[in-house]
Write an enzyme that holds these catalytic residues in place. Structure first.
Site, mmCIF file in Angstrom:
data_model
loop_
_atom_site.group_PDB
_atom_site.id
_atom_site.type_symbol
_atom_site.label_atom_id
_atom_site.label_comp_id
_atom_site.label_asym_id
_atom_site.label_seq_id
_atom_site.Cartn_x
_atom_site.Cartn_y
_atom_site.Cartn_z
ATOM 1 N N CYS A 174 5.358 21.914 -11.676
ATOM 2 C CA CYS A 174 4.044 21.612 -11.546
ATOM 3 C C CYS A 174 3.285 21.502 -12.725
ATOM 4 C CB CYS A 174 3.265 22.520 -10.541
ATOM 5 S SG CYS A 174 1.358 22.427 -10.464
ATOM 6 N N CYS A 205 1.810 14.518 -12.907
ATOM 7 C CA CYS A 205 1.579 15.410 -11.787
ATOM 8 C C CYS A 205 2.984 15.255 -10.948
ATOM 9 C CB CYS A 205 0.321 14.993 -10.919
ATOM 10 S SG CYS A 205 0.167 15.554 -9.409
ATOM 11 N N TYR A 260 -3.622 18.274 -4.840
ATOM 12 C CA TYR A 260 -3.148 17.485 -4.003
ATOM 13 C C TYR A 260 -1.736 17.958 -3.229
ATOM 14 C CZ TYR A 260 -4.994 13.439 -6.872
ATOM 15 O OH TYR A 260 -5.656 12.515 -7.585
HETATM 16 N N1 DGL Z 1 -0.534 19.241 -11.467
HETATM 17 C C1 DGL Z 1 -0.066 18.902 -10.096
HETATM 18 C C2 DGL Z 1 1.300 18.791 -10.139
HETATM 19 O O1 DGL Z 1 2.064 18.586 -11.162
HETATM 20 C C3 DGL Z 1 -0.567 19.703 -9.049
HETATM 21 C C4 DGL Z 1 -0.805 19.366 -7.723
HETATM 22 C C5 DGL Z 1 -1.751 19.677 -6.919
HETATM 23 O O2 DGL Z 1 -2.896 19.531 -7.217
HETATM 24 O O3 DGL Z 1 -1.688 20.639 -6.004
HETATM 25 O O4 DGL Z 1 2.130 19.009 -8.819
#
Ligand code: DGL
Length: 265
Positions: free
Chosen positions: A186, A76, A45
């Site tokens: 993240c 997330c 994302y």
């Molecule tokens: N686990 C997501 C977060 O905490 C990952 C984001 C991504 O998919 O780039 O930001």
């Protein structure tokens, strides 16, 4: 009367990383039923526009609401910092989000230099900017976009040579800059802690928000009288819209009440 307390906690992430949050929640609240949504088909994302992240977060929320979730954890950082305001306005259910723990780092740093490893979407968000303004402005923030890390984890390359070399390009400059706290912004990154520890030794404190999110979930469930006090063994359903093997490796659970299913959503 329907007993809402038995309804599951809904958890979603762009992929498998939010399982690091699921594990904290399951440790603190083992009696709670859960449904986890891994939107791995759309990961990462972090490189998407704010509107795309909002649309994907709405899609994930609708899926979890259709499963009668009593609370939703946005596991997330990227979805929280870009979409949680919209979700809270649109749906009449409690949401718990996760943000990089820069306030904690600001309290612990002695060198007044903190590192923040997160996605582009998180670091460029208004919410992150707002939180960053609340900490002591004497503290220097070294913000690093962990481009490529989520893709490697999603691709089953957690312990690969590519991962080791990518991580050292992000972490070594922080050591040289005398950073003494590193915030993992993240939910995929806690799986990298053993490798980061090898690079930084004891020089840098690694800070993530998983435990705080679990505590906050407990507080909010208590506040809304939604704690599941039923003695039956809890049930955990994981849905993933890609091949499930990476998720299975990260979960490594022998619990017969934990089910991982591949599903289009
Ligand atoms: N686990 C997501 C977060 O905490 C990952 C984001 C991504 O998919 O780039 O930001």
């Amino acid at each position: 009367m329907v007993n809402n307390n038995k309804f599951p906690i809904g958890i979603f992430d762009s992929g498998v990383g939010g399982t690091s949050i699921w594990k904290e929640i399951n440790t603190l609240l083992p009696q709670e039923n859960t449904i986890y949504l891994s939107d791995s088909k759309n990961a990462p994302y972090g490189e998407k526009s704010k509107q795309d992240i909002i649309n994907l977060s709405i899609k994930n929320t609708e899926f979890l609401l259709a499963q009668n979730c009593k609370i939703i954890i946005v596991a997330c950082n990227t979805a929280t910092t870009n979409a949680i305001k919209v979700l809270r306005k649109k749906y009449n259910i409690p949401f718990i989000g996760i943000e990089p723990a820069i306030k904690t780092a600001a309290l612990h740093t002695k060198t007044n230099k903190i590192g923040i490893l997160a996605t582009k979407g998180t670091l460029n968000s208004e919410l992150f900017e707002k939180t960053a303004h609340t900490i002591n402005q004497k503290i220097i923030r070294k913000e690093i976009i962990g481009k490529g890390l989520v893709e490697l984890i999603e691709g089953g390359k957690l312990h690969s040579k590519e991962m080791t070399s990518l991580l050292s390009t992000y972490i070594n400059p922080l050591i040289e800059d005398n950073v003494d706290c590193l915030v993992l912004g993240c939910t995929h990154y806690p799986y990298l802690i053993p490798q980061i520890r090898k690079l930084v030794g004891n020089k840098i404190q690694i800070i993530d928000s998983g435990e705080a999110v679990a505590k906050q979930t407990k507080n909010i469930l208590e506040k809304h009288k939604l704690i599941n006090s039923c003695k039956e063994k809890s049930f955990h359903q994981f849905f993933i819209n890609k091949e499930k093997n990476v998720l299975e490796i990260l979960m490594t659970s022998k619990d017969e009440n934990l089910k991982i299913t591949e599903k289009e959503f």
